[in-house]
Design a protein around this motif. Structure first.
Motif, mmCIF file in Angstrom:
data_model
loop_
_atom_site.group_PDB
_atom_site.id
_atom_site.type_symbol
_atom_site.label_atom_id
_atom_site.label_comp_id
_atom_site.label_asym_id
_atom_site.label_seq_id
_atom_site.Cartn_x
_atom_site.Cartn_y
_atom_site.Cartn_z
ATOM 1 N N LEU A 269 82.867 59.681 17.312
ATOM 2 C CA LEU A 269 82.058 60.483 16.371
ATOM 3 C C LEU A 269 82.974 61.357 15.510
ATOM 4 O O LEU A 269 82.771 61.499 14.306
ATOM 5 N N ARG A 270 84.011 61.914 16.144
ATOM 6 C CA ARG A 270 84.980 62.725 15.398
ATOM 7 C C ARG A 270 85.631 61.887 14.300
ATOM 8 O O ARG A 270 85.729 62.313 13.156
ATOM 9 N N VAL A 273 82.923 61.153 11.508
ATOM 10 C CA VAL A 273 82.615 62.318 10.664
ATOM 11 C C VAL A 273 83.810 62.621 9.769
ATOM 12 O O VAL A 273 83.651 62.941 8.588
ATOM 13 N N VAL A 276 83.704 60.427 6.629
ATOM 14 C CA VAL A 276 82.709 60.698 5.578
ATOM 15 C C VAL A 276 82.737 62.149 5.086
ATOM 16 O O VAL A 276 82.074 62.468 4.102
ATOM 17 N N ARG A 277 83.502 62.999 5.764
ATOM 18 C CA ARG A 277 83.553 64.409 5.370
ATOM 19 C C ARG A 277 84.039 64.511 3.919
ATOM 20 O O ARG A 277 84.984 63.845 3.535
ATOM 21 N N VAL A 281 76.791 62.318 1.756
ATOM 22 C CA VAL A 281 76.164 61.619 2.878
ATOM 23 C C VAL A 281 74.729 61.254 2.497
ATOM 24 O O VAL A 281 73.979 62.110 2.033
ATOM 25 N N THR A 286 72.695 63.282 7.592
ATOM 26 C CA THR A 286 73.266 64.523 8.140
ATOM 27 C C THR A 286 72.532 64.868 9.435
ATOM 28 O O THR A 286 73.145 65.196 10.455
ATOM 29 N N ILE A 289 73.595 62.598 12.176
ATOM 30 C CA ILE A 289 74.886 62.990 12.766
ATOM 31 C C ILE A 289 74.643 64.053 13.848
ATOM 32 O O ILE A 289 75.169 63.970 14.948
ATOM 33 N N GLY A 290 73.805 65.021 13.514
ATOM 34 C CA GLY A 290 73.482 66.066 14.482
ATOM 35 C C GLY A 290 72.795 65.502 15.724
ATOM 36 O O GLY A 290 73.090 65.893 16.853
#
Ligand code: FAD
Lengths: 394, 303
Positions: A269-270, A273, A276-277, A281, A286, A289-290
Motif C-alpha cells: 500500500l505504501r 500510494v 499516485v501521490r 486520484v 481517495t 485508499i482509506g
C-alpha cells in the motif's frame, strides 16, 4: 549466533524487534549484506524461491530466524511472536517475506508438535534455507471436501507404499519434501482414516509437474506418487490420526499467513500510494485508499490477537476463520485498488512494476480459495462458533 | 491488555448489562453501587470498552459519552458536550456550560446562551433523546492544546466503537434466535446456507471490529497515531454496523421492518452512533487524504 544479548532477545520479542531492525537497516558505512535482496524481485517463482532461501541462509547464519523456534528443532527458543516480528521487520527494511517461510509457518509448528524427531532432523535445514517443503493436501477430487481424499498409503513392513496424486501444491515445483495427508483407512472412513506423512521428492516413484497460475508463474504443482516406499518413521502423528494433526495445522495456516499478508500488504500500500501521490486520484478512490488501509489495520489487529493466543498456548481452533475472512477482504481489496488506481497501465503497462501488480493481482484471488474457501470459512463459523442448526443436503 | 483479570472482567460485564438494562435515570447511583469508580481507576480504557459495550447491548441512550470527553478535556463539573452541534440529551438542572466539540476545534458556551437554541431531534431513531444546537451558537474557543483535543476526540471515538460493537452483538443475537426458532420448508431458517453465511459474516465483522478497537488503545504512541488509530476503529465500527444490520434485517423477513420486533431499534441506534464524530465514509476519506499527503501507512497494532 545472535551477538551478546541473545538470551534477552529470546525472552522479550520487543527487544528482538529493535535489535533486528538495527541489523536489517541499510548500513551507512560498511557494505550492505542484504543488498542482493533489498527491493529485488525475480521473474520466476523458481528463481524467487532460490533467492529467498539465500536470504533465509543469511538470517540463519546470524541466528536471527532461529529465534521463535524450539531449541530441539534447531531454534533458539522464544515463541511465535518472534516469528511474527521477523516478517514485519523484513518488510519494514524493504526486504520480502521469503516464499519458503509461508509454507514453513504452516508445516513447521505441526512437525515440532507431532514429530519431534523429524523436526530435529529437518527443521534446521529448512530454517537455513537449504531446503523447502510443499503441503500435499488437495487432490483433483478433494478440494473443499478434504476428507474425501484418495491418495493411499498401505503399510508394508516398516514402510508405507504411497500411490495417488496431489494437486495445487504451493512451491511444489522446487520443494524437496512433501508433507502429505494420505488415506490409511478405507475411503468410507472419511476423516477417521487419514494420516500425515513426509515424502522425499527424490524417492523413486515421485514425479512433479509444475502448474502455472494465470500470471504465468509456476506457483503450484501437481505431484504423482507411483508406489513410493516411505519409511514408517516419517509419519507425523499417529496412523489414522491425520485429521487431528491437520486441524492443529489449520490454526497456523489461518493465523500466521494473515499476519504475513498484513505485513506485506501495508508495504505494498505504501508503494502504491507513493506511485499516485501528487497526481490526480480518480473520484472515489481517495476513500478506497482509506478503506483498504483500515482493512489492513483490522487484519493486523485481529491476527496480533490470535498470535498472542497461540503464544500463550491457547487453542484458536475454528475462530481462526475470522482471521481468514479479514485476510480475504484486505488482500483482494488492496489489489483491486491497485488495478483501479493504475487504470490503463494495469492492463497495458510494460514496466516491471506493472507486471508485478498484474502478477500479484492474480495471486490475490487465491485469498478466497486457499486454506479453505471463503464459503468454507463461513460454514466453519456457522457450525462451530455460532452453533447454528446444521445445513442439510437438499 | 488490562490490570483486571478475566474473572473480574466477566463479572463486571454481567453487572453492567443488568445496570444498563434497568432505568437510565438511576444510572450514576447504580454504577456507584457497583464500585465503578474503582474499575475506572484500575484501567480507564478497559472500563470504557466495558461500559459502552454494555450500553450498546442494552440499546440504551445515556450521556456517558460526555464523561469521556469532559475528563479528557479536563472540563469542570456541570459541563455537557455538543458533538458537532448534537447534544445527547437536554442538559440537566445544574449544568453550567456546553463544550461544542469538533475534530479540529472546541468552543465553550455558558448554559444561559444555549437553552433557547436547543431543538429535540426527530429522526431515524424514534426513541432518541438527542437535541440539536442551532448553528449560530459559536461560543469562545476552549483553552486546550491541539493534542488534548485530539486525544479527547480519539477517546470518544473508541467509546463509540465499543458501543456500536455492543449494538451489533444484540442485533446478531436477535437474528440467531429468530432464525433458529422460525421454520420454513420444514426446517429452521438457520439451516439454509445463505442465512448461515450471512450470520457468520456478521460474527466475523464484529470480532474484527473488537480487535481493531483493542489495537486502537495505544496510550503510549504519538498523538497522531492515537488519533489515526481511533479513526480506523470508528470507521471499522461504521462498516460493521452497516453489514450486520443489512443481514439482520434480511434474515428477519417482514418482521424486521416492523415496530413489533426490536430490530429497528438496533438499526437506528447504530446509524445514529455512526454519524456521531465522523461516519465511516467521512473517516475513510480522511484516512485516504492523509495517506496521500504523506502520512505513514503505519500498522498500529503491535504484537
Ligand atoms: C494459490 C493457491 C495455493 C494453494 N496451495 C496449496 C498447497 O500448498 N497445498 C494444498 O494442499 N492445497 C493448496 N491449494 C488448494 C486449496 O486448498 C484448494 O484450492 C481449496 O481447498 C479449494 O478447493 P478447490 O480448488 O478444489 O475448489 P472446490 O472445492 O471445487 O470449490 C469451488 C467453489 O465451490 C465452493 N464450494 C465448495 N464446497 C462448497 C460448499 N459446501 N458450500 C458452498 N460452496 C462450496 C467453493 O467455496 C469454491 O468457491 C492452493 C490453492 C491456491 C489457489
Amino acid at each position: 549466533m545472535i551477538p551478546e544479548t541473545a538470551a534477552d532477545l529470546v525472552a522479550d520479542h520487543r527487544a528482538y524487534a529493535a535489535a533486528l531492525r538495527a541489523h536489517l537497516a541499510p548500513p551507512r558505512q560498511e557494505a550492505d549484506r542484504f543488498a542482493g535482496w533489498r527491493g529485488v524481485r525475480h521473474r520466476t517463482t523458481e528463481e524467487q524461491c532460490a533467492a529467498d532461501a539465500g536470504l533465509m541462509g543469511e538470517l540463519h547464519a546470524g541466528g536471527w530466524n532461529r529465534v521463535g523456534w524450539p531449541a530441539e528443532a534447531g531454534g533458539l527458543g522464544g515463541d511465535v511472536r518472534h516469528r511474527a516480528v521477523l516478517y514485519d521487520e523484513l518488510i519494514a527494511a524493504g526486504l520480502a517475506i521469503p516464499l519458503p517461510s509461508l509454507v514453513l509457518e504452516v508445516l513447521g509448528p505441526t512437525l515440532a508438535r507431532f514429530a519431534p524427531a523429524l523436526a530435529a532432523e529437518l527443521l534446521p535445514r529448512a530454517l537455513a534455507g537449504l531446503e523447502w517443503w510443499g503441503q500435499g493436501f488437495s487432490e483433483p477430487e478433494a478440494g473443499s471436501d478434504l476428507a474425501g481424499l484418495r491418495c493411499r498409503a498401505s503399510r508394508d513392513g516398516d514402510a508405507y507404499v504411497v500411490s495417488g496424486q496431489k494437486l495445487w501444491t504451493s512451491l511444489g515445483a522446487t520443494a524437496s519434501r512433501f508433507i502429505c495427508l494420505v488415506r490409511t483407512g478405507t475411503v468410507e472412513s472419511r476423516h477417521r482414516g487419514l494420516s500425515m506423512i513426509v515424502i522425499d521428492r527424490d524417492s523413486p516413484g515421485v514425479s512433479v509437474r509444475p502448474v502455472a497460475i494465470a500470471s504465468g508463474r509456476n506457483e503450484l504443482a501437481e505431484i504423482f506418487f507411483d508406489d513410493v516406499r516411505v519409511s514408517a518413521d516419517r509419519l507425523v502423528g499417529p496412523e489414522d490420526g491425520g485429521w487431528g494433526v491437520a486441524m492443529y495445522l489449520m490454526q497456523f495456516e489461518r493465523s500466521m499467513y494473515p499476519w504475513q499478508v498484513a505485513a506485506a500488504g501495508l508495504g505494498r500500500l505504501r508503494d502504491l500510494v507513493g506511485t499516485v501521490r501528487g497526481s490526480e486520484v480518480p473520484d472515489g478512490l481517495t476513500t478506497r485508499i482509506g478503506e483498504v488501509y483500515a482493512d489492513l489495520v483490522t487484519l493486523r489487529a485481529r491476527s496480533a490477537q490470535t498470535i498472542r493466543r497461540l503464544a500463550a498456548g491457547e487453542p484458536v481452533g475454528p475462530e481462526a476463520a475470522v482471521d481468514k475472512i479479514a485476510t480475504a477482504r484486505a488482500e483482494t481489496g488492496l489489489h483491486d485498488l491497485a488495478r483501479e488506481l493504475l487504470g490503463t497501465d494495469f492492463v497495458l503497462g510494460g514496466s516491471v512494476r506493472h507486471e508485478e501488480w498484474r502478477e500479484e493481482w492474480w495471486y490475490s484471488r487465491s485469498a478466497t480459495i486457499l486454506g479453505g474457501s471463503a464459503e468454507v470459512q463461513r460454514t466453519v463459523l456457522a457450525d462451530h462458533v455460532l452453533r447454528l442448526p446444521k445445513e442439510m443436503a437438499s | 491488555m488490562t490490570a483486571l483479570d478475566a474473572q473480574t472482567l466477566a463479572s463486571v460485564r454481567v453487572s453492567l448489562d443488568e445496570v444498563l438494562a434497568g432505568t437510565p435515570g438511576d444510572l450514576s447511583s447504580a454504577l456507584a453501587e457497583l464500585g465503578w469508580a474503582d474499575v475506572v481507576e484500575a484501567d480507564r480504557e478497559t472500563a470504557a470498552v466495558l461500559l459502552f459495550g454494555a450500553q450498546g447491548r442494552a440499546l440504551a441512550s445515556t450521556r456517558l459519552l460526555d464523561d469521556v470527553v469532559t475528563h479528557a478535556l479536563g472540563s469542570p463539573e456541570g459541563t455537557v458536550v455538543a458533538y458537532a452541534g448534537i447534544l445527547l440529551g437536554r442538559p440537566e438542572e445544574g449544568t453550567e456550560q456546553v463544550v461544542v466539540l469538533d475534530e479540529n476545534a472546541a468552543a465553550v458556551l455558558p448554559i444561559t446562551e444555549v437553552s433557547g437554541r436547543l431543538q429535540p431531534v426527530r429522526g431515524f431513531d424514534r426513541a432518541t433523546t438527542w437535541h440539536r444546537l442551532d448553528t449560530t451558537a459559536s461560543g469562545e474557543p476552549l483553552d486546550v492544546s491541539a493534542e488534548t483535543l485530539a486525544l479527547a476526540v480519539a477517546a470518544a471515538r473508541r467509546a463509540l466503537t465499543a458501543e456500536i460493537v455492543g449494538v451489533c452483538e444484540t442485533a446478531l443475537a436477535m437474528a440467531v434466535s429468530h432464525t433458529t426458532v422460525r421454520h420454513q420448508y420444514g426446517r429452521p431458517l438457520a439451516s439454509f446456507q445463505a442465512v448461515r453465511h450471512a450470520l457468520a459474516e456478521a460474527h466475523a465483522a464484529i470480532e474484527n471490529t473488537r480487535a481493531t478497537l483493542e489495537a486502537a488503545a495505544v496510550a503510549d504512541a504519538p498523538v497522531a497515531t492515537v488519533a489515526r488509530a481511533a479513526r480506523v476503529a470508528k470507521h471499522r465500527a461504521g462498516t460493521t454496523q452497516a453489514l450486520v444490520m443489512r443481514h439482520v434485517v434480511q434474515v428477519h423477513g417482514a418482521m424486521g421492518l416492523t415496530l413489533e420486533s426490536d430490530v429497528h431499534r438496533a438499526v437506528t441506534r447504530a446509524a445514529a452512533l455512526d454519524v456521531l464524530l465522523g461516519s465511516s465514509r467521512e473517516l475513510s476519506t480522511r484516512l485516504g487524504l492523509d495517506l496521500l499527503s504523506g502520512a505513514p501507512a503505519e500498522p498500529i497494532a503491535a504484537i
